[in-house]
Design an enzyme around this catalytic site. Structure first.
Site, PDB file in Angstrom:
ATOM      1  CG  PHE A  88      39.467  28.456  47.219  1.00 24.53           C
ATOM      2  CD1 PHE A  88      38.308  28.158  47.919  1.00 24.53           C
ATOM      3  CD2 PHE A  88      40.655  27.857  47.613  1.00 24.53           C
ATOM      4  CE1 PHE A  88      38.329  27.286  48.992  1.00 24.53           C
ATOM      5  CE2 PHE A  88      40.692  26.976  48.682  1.00 24.53           C
ATOM      6  CZ  PHE A  88      39.528  26.692  49.377  1.00 24.53           C
ATOM      7  CB  ALA A  89      41.249  31.769  41.471  1.00 25.52           C
ATOM      8  CB  THR A 107      38.011  34.643  36.041  1.00 20.31           C
ATOM      9  OG1 THR A 107      38.628  35.886  35.729  1.00 20.31           O
ATOM     10  CG2 THR A 107      38.632  34.062  37.289  1.00 20.31           C
ATOM     11  CB  THR A 140      28.464  27.859  43.736  1.00 20.62           C
ATOM     12  OG1 THR A 140      27.257  28.405  44.264  1.00 20.62           O
ATOM     13  CG2 THR A 140      28.381  27.896  42.220  1.00 20.62           C
ATOM     14  CG  ASP A 141      24.150  26.574  46.858  1.00 22.14           C
ATOM     15  OD1 ASP A 141      24.621  27.580  46.282  1.00 22.14           O
ATOM     16  OD2 ASP A 141      23.504  26.651  47.928  1.00 22.14           O
ATOM     17  CD  GLU A 142      24.543  31.557  43.447  1.00 22.93           C
ATOM     18  OE1 GLU A 142      24.407  32.071  42.331  1.00 22.93           O
ATOM     19  OE2 GLU A 142      24.695  32.210  44.489  1.00 22.93           O
ATOM     20  CE1 TYR A 166      30.358  32.570  41.084  1.00 25.25           C
ATOM     21  CE2 TYR A 166      28.161  32.020  41.889  1.00 25.25           C
ATOM     22  CZ  TYR A 166      29.538  31.915  41.990  1.00 25.25           C
ATOM     23  OH  TYR A 166      30.098  31.143  42.987  1.00 25.25           O
ATOM     24  CB  SER A 167      24.980  29.977  38.681  1.00 29.24           C
ATOM     25  OG  SER A 167      23.933  30.542  37.940  1.00 29.24           O
ATOM     26  CE  LYS A 170      32.525  28.345  40.910  1.00 28.37           C
ATOM     27  NZ  LYS A 170      33.981  28.421  41.268  1.00 28.37           N
ATOM     28  CG  ASN A 265      18.057  37.069  51.351  1.00 29.53           C
ATOM     29  OD1 ASN A 265      18.817  36.159  51.665  1.00 29.53           O
ATOM     30  ND2 ASN A 265      17.727  37.338  50.098  1.00 29.53           N
ATOM     31  CG  HIS A 299      16.834  37.368  43.759  1.00 26.98           C
ATOM     32  ND1 HIS A 299      16.446  38.311  44.689  1.00 26.98           N
ATOM     33  CD2 HIS A 299      17.744  36.575  44.385  1.00 26.98           C
ATOM     34  CE1 HIS A 299      17.087  38.090  45.818  1.00 26.98           C
ATOM     35  NE2 HIS A 299      17.877  37.040  45.658  1.00 26.98           N
TER      36      HIS A 299
HETATM   37  P1  NAD Z   1      36.230  36.014  46.403  1.00 29.40           P
HETATM   38  O1  NAD Z   1      35.615  36.824  45.316  1.00 29.40           O
HETATM   39  O2  NAD Z   1      36.236  36.532  47.797  1.00 29.40           O
HETATM   40  O3  NAD Z   1      37.755  35.700  46.034  1.00 29.40           O
HETATM   41  C1  NAD Z   1      38.160  35.325  44.746  1.00 29.40           C
HETATM   42  C2  NAD Z   1      39.683  35.383  44.701  1.00 29.40           C
HETATM   43  O4  NAD Z   1      40.105  34.943  43.395  1.00 29.40           O
HETATM   44  C3  NAD Z   1      40.251  36.799  44.900  1.00 29.40           C
HETATM   45  O5  NAD Z   1      41.327  36.760  45.808  1.00 29.40           O
HETATM   46  C4  NAD Z   1      40.731  37.182  43.507  1.00 29.40           C
HETATM   47  O6  NAD Z   1      41.845  38.073  43.522  1.00 29.40           O
HETATM   48  C5  NAD Z   1      41.110  35.820  42.931  1.00 29.40           C
HETATM   49  N1  NAD Z   1      41.103  35.815  41.464  1.00 29.40           N
HETATM   50  C6  NAD Z   1      40.121  36.250  40.641  1.00 29.40           C
HETATM   51  N2  NAD Z   1      40.482  36.088  39.359  1.00 29.40           N
HETATM   52  C7  NAD Z   1      41.721  35.516  39.373  1.00 29.40           C
HETATM   53  C8  NAD Z   1      42.612  35.078  38.357  1.00 29.40           C
HETATM   54  N3  NAD Z   1      42.316  35.206  37.066  1.00 29.40           N
HETATM   55  N4  NAD Z   1      43.783  34.523  38.734  1.00 29.40           N
HETATM   56  C9  NAD Z   1      44.109  34.393  40.042  1.00 29.40           C
HETATM   57  N5  NAD Z   1      43.299  34.792  41.040  1.00 29.40           N
HETATM   58  C10 NAD Z   1      42.131  35.345  40.709  1.00 29.40           C
HETATM   59  O7  NAD Z   1      35.529  34.597  46.326  1.00 29.40           O
HETATM   60  P2  NAD Z   1      35.056  33.616  47.504  1.00 29.40           P
HETATM   61  O8  NAD Z   1      33.756  34.074  48.016  1.00 29.40           O
HETATM   62  O9  NAD Z   1      36.184  33.398  48.420  1.00 29.40           O
HETATM   63  O10 NAD Z   1      34.794  32.288  46.660  1.00 29.40           O
HETATM   64  C11 NAD Z   1      35.851  31.380  46.415  1.00 29.40           C
HETATM   65  C12 NAD Z   1      35.330  30.225  45.569  1.00 29.40           C
HETATM   66  O11 NAD Z   1      34.278  29.569  46.259  1.00 29.40           O
HETATM   67  C13 NAD Z   1      34.748  30.668  44.228  1.00 29.40           C
HETATM   68  O12 NAD Z   1      35.132  29.729  43.265  1.00 29.40           O
HETATM   69  C14 NAD Z   1      33.247  30.646  44.452  1.00 29.40           C
HETATM   70  O13 NAD Z   1      32.582  30.358  43.254  1.00 29.40           O
HETATM   71  C15 NAD Z   1      33.117  29.516  45.441  1.00 29.40           C
HETATM   72  N6  NAD Z   1      31.981  29.590  46.372  1.00 29.40           N
HETATM   73  C16 NAD Z   1      31.771  30.727  47.101  1.00 29.40           C
HETATM   74  C17 NAD Z   1      30.735  30.755  48.035  1.00 29.40           C
HETATM   75  C18 NAD Z   1      30.454  31.971  48.891  1.00 29.40           C
HETATM   76  O14 NAD Z   1      29.460  32.003  49.601  1.00 29.40           O
HETATM   77  N7  NAD Z   1      31.298  32.988  48.877  1.00 29.40           N
HETATM   78  C19 NAD Z   1      29.916  29.623  48.202  1.00 29.40           C
HETATM   79  C20 NAD Z   1      30.156  28.488  47.435  1.00 29.40           C
HETATM   80  C21 NAD Z   1      31.206  28.478  46.521  1.00 29.40           C
HETATM   81  O1  DAU Z   2      25.102  29.897  47.133  1.00 33.48           O
HETATM   82  C1  DAU Z   2      26.488  30.076  47.034  1.00 33.48           C
HETATM   83  C2  DAU Z   2      26.779  31.439  46.467  1.00 33.48           C
HETATM   84  O2  DAU Z   2      26.510  32.373  47.505  1.00 33.48           O
HETATM   85  C3  DAU Z   2      28.209  31.605  45.965  1.00 33.48           C
HETATM   86  O3  DAU Z   2      28.420  30.740  44.883  1.00 33.48           O
HETATM   87  C4  DAU Z   2      28.470  33.053  45.527  1.00 33.48           C
HETATM   88  O4  DAU Z   2      29.826  33.203  45.163  1.00 33.48           O
HETATM   89  C5  DAU Z   2      28.149  33.964  46.692  1.00 33.48           C
HETATM   90  O5  DAU Z   2      28.296  35.311  46.280  1.00 33.48           O
HETATM   91  C6  DAU Z   2      26.731  33.721  47.186  1.00 33.48           C
HETATM   92  O6  DAU Z   2      25.772  34.154  46.198  1.00 33.48           O
HETATM   93  P1  DAU Z   2      24.442  34.940  46.602  1.00 33.48           P
HETATM   94  O7  DAU Z   2      23.966  35.723  45.459  1.00 33.48           O
HETATM   95  O8  DAU Z   2      23.467  34.017  47.265  1.00 33.48           O
HETATM   96  O9  DAU Z   2      25.069  35.888  47.763  1.00 33.48           O
HETATM   97  P2  DAU Z   2      24.813  37.418  48.121  1.00 33.48           P
HETATM   98  O10 DAU Z   2      25.479  37.676  49.428  1.00 33.48           O
HETATM   99  O11 DAU Z   2      25.142  38.324  46.990  1.00 33.48           O
HETATM  100  O12 DAU Z   2      23.243  37.484  48.336  1.00 33.48           O
HETATM  101  C7  DAU Z   2      22.605  36.674  49.310  1.00 33.48           C
HETATM  102  C8  DAU Z   2      21.121  36.932  49.214  1.00 33.48           C
HETATM  103  O13 DAU Z   2      20.869  38.294  49.644  1.00 33.48           O
HETATM  104  C9  DAU Z   2      20.569  36.853  47.809  1.00 33.48           C
HETATM  105  O14 DAU Z   2      19.244  36.335  47.855  1.00 33.48           O
HETATM  106  C10 DAU Z   2      20.544  38.289  47.329  1.00 33.48           C
HETATM  107  C11 DAU Z   2      20.275  39.055  48.598  1.00 33.48           C
HETATM  108  N1  DAU Z   2      20.851  40.416  48.667  1.00 33.48           N
HETATM  109  C12 DAU Z   2      22.165  40.583  48.369  1.00 33.48           C
HETATM  110  C13 DAU Z   2      22.735  41.835  48.395  1.00 33.48           C
HETATM  111  C14 DAU Z   2      24.193  42.038  48.031  1.00 33.48           C
HETATM  112  C15 DAU Z   2      20.068  41.484  49.066  1.00 33.48           C
HETATM  113  O15 DAU Z   2      18.865  41.325  49.361  1.00 33.48           O
HETATM  114  N2  DAU Z   2      20.622  42.739  49.097  1.00 33.48           N
HETATM  115  C16 DAU Z   2      21.926  42.949  48.774  1.00 33.48           C
HETATM  116  O16 DAU Z   2      22.377  44.140  48.808  1.00 33.48           O
END
Ligand code: NAD
Ligand code: DAU
Length: 365
Positions: A88-89, A107, A140-142, A166-167, A170, A265, A299
């Site tokens: 996940f990291a 990372t 991620t789907d991104e 970011y995407s 990934k 959103n 965006h």
């Molecule tokens: P997050 O940012 O909440 O957590 C990331 C974690 O990784 C943190 O605990 C951080 O300390 C750790 N980390 C960062 N760099 C590191 C390193 N070099 N070594 C060890 N640990 C490290 O992320 P999340 O939202 O929980 O996402 C987890 C995974 O799922 C990611 O790979 C993300 O791309 C993927 N993902 C997230 C979402 C979402 O909506 N949040 C959706 C789809 C996929």
């Molecule tokens: O689709 C999966 C992804 O979802 C993950 O891979 C990413 O790690 C996760 O961060 C998330 O990405 P998004 O960019 O979609 O998530 P976020 O919550 O940042 O934003 C969701 C939507 O809301 C996006 O269209 C941007 C918008 N947004 C976000 C923020 C932070 C706003 O309109 N205002 C805001 O302040």
């Protein structure tokens, strides 16, 4: 991997982050005899408090460390006799990747590669690979880019077209995982998931940001016209999807995980406001706090996931309805102020100040 072959020994990277912590709770609640070792660097997004409830579990171990430290990862794989690595990291916030891409390359790409090298060195060393080993990469789907209003949803065969640093990072990590399977025979699986929400999510992301701002009477910042679309999945359903892939997924395969829950959103934030109107009628209507602010550069307009492969091949369906799980999430934040208050009082303030300027995000109380 044989699901009957318990106890299993997992290394979970990023287990102190949002989804990683939820996964560790999910796993140990279902498989208490398993060993779960977390490696997490505890960056701004990592929070040991998210694991407090299982710190004393006999099968649990926390290691503060960097996934880029190949020697450390190899040592953990050996000394803990790990056979499953769930990765996940990552640096995970799109806006931060726009403000500063370097950490995302380090990372997400180099870190994933260090893990792959460690797994290869330990699991594929000698004449025979470790039986039943698995490297599961959480993506991620991104990576698939952005959809138009009437485009079909992303499937596992959709061409990669990442649009943000970011995407793109990934996507690069996904390709490395694929290459380590194809070239070296590492047992890999990849999941590409849509937007998650639920407990322990860092408040930089849309849903927890708006929940905390609602609790604090602050503006709700919506980028652009607020009509960008995401597919929302409750985090426990994501964990369930990963469990299915670990137990029944075919090595070398990619599986999409989605919630079949497309929302703009604006709809998401209006739903949050509706729940808050019920909980705190004296402050209604909460939607008066919505503000349209400058758009995110590049965006992506719409994400949508076709998750048929996971559903038909691995018998997976998400269990949670969006409106109910969103209300559950709001209740979790209301009852866990001790978890989020220190975040608002910490270095997160600097991000809020630099990204939103004054007034548009929760600040310390
Ligand atoms: P997050 O940012 O909440 O957590 C990331 C974690 O990784 C943190 O605990 C951080 O300390 C750790 N980390 C960062 N760099 C590191 C390193 N070099 N070594 C060890 N640990 C490290 O992320 P999340 O939202 O929980 O996402 C987890 C995974 O799922 C990611 O790979 C993300 O791309 C993927 N993902 C997230 C979402 C979402 O909506 N949040 C959706 C789809 C996929
Ligand atoms: O689709 C999966 C992804 O979802 C993950 O891979 C990413 O790690 C996760 O961060 C998330 O990405 P998004 O960019 O979609 O998530 P976020 O919550 O940042 O934003 C969701 C939507 O809301 C996006 O269209 C941007 C918008 N947004 C976000 C923020 C932070 C706003 O309109 N205002 C805001 O302040």
């Amino acid at each position: 991997m044989d699901p009957e072959c318990s106890p299993r020994r997992l290394l979970v990277t990023g287990g102190a982050g949002f989804i990683g912590a939820n996964f560790v709770h999910y796993w140990l609640a279902r498989y208490p005899a398993d060993r779960v070792v977390v490696i997490d660097l505890l960056t701004y997004a990592g929070n040991r408090a998210s694991l407090a409830a299982i710190e004393e579990h006999p099968g649990f171990r926390f290691v503060q460390g960097d996934i880029r430290d190949q020697a450390l990862v190899e040592r953990l794989l050996r000394e803990e006799a790990i056979d499953i690595l769930v990765h996940f990291a990552a640096e995970s916030h799109v806006d931060r990747s726009i403000a500063g891409p370097d950490a995302f390359i380090d990372t997400n790409i180099l870190g994933t590669h260090a893990l792959l090298k460690a797994a290869r060195a330990v699991w594929l060393a000698g004449d025979a690979p470790l039986p039943g080993h698995r490297f599961h990469h959480v993506s991620t789907d991104e990576v698939y880019g952005s959809l138009g209003q009437s485009d079909p949803a992303f499937s596992e065969t959709t061409a990669y077209a990442p649009n943000s640093p970011y995407s793109a990072s990934k996507a690069a990590s996904d390709h490395l995982v694929r290459a380590y399977h194809h070239t070296y025979g590492l047992n890999t699986t990849i999941s590409n998931c849509s937007n998650n929400y639920g407990p322990y999510q860092f408040p930089e992301k849309l849903i927890p940001l708006c929940i905390l701002n609602l609790l604090e009477g602050k503006p709700l910042p919506l980028y652009g016209d607020g009509r960008n679309i995401r597919d929302w999945l409750y985090v426990e359903d994501h964990c369930h999807g990963i469990e299915r892939i670990l137990e029944r997924g075919r090595v070398g395969e990619t599986y999409n995980i989605g919630g079949d829950n497309e929302r703009t959103n604006l709809q998401v934030v209006e739903t949050l406001c509706g729940v808050m109107d019920t909980l705190r009628p004296e402050d209604a209507p909460h939607a008066r706090h919505i503000r349209f602010v400058k758009d995110r550069p590049g965006h992506d307009r719409r994400y949508a996931i076709a998750a048929d492969k996971l559903e038909y091949e691995l018998d997976y369906t998400p269990m949670h309805r969006f409106e109910e799980a969103l209300a559950t999430t709001i209740h979790w934040y209301i009852s866990h102020e001790t978890w989020w208050r220190p975040i608002l009082n910490g270095e997160y303030r600097e991000w809020v100040g630099s990204h939103y300027g004054s007034g548009c995000a929760a600040s310390p109380g």
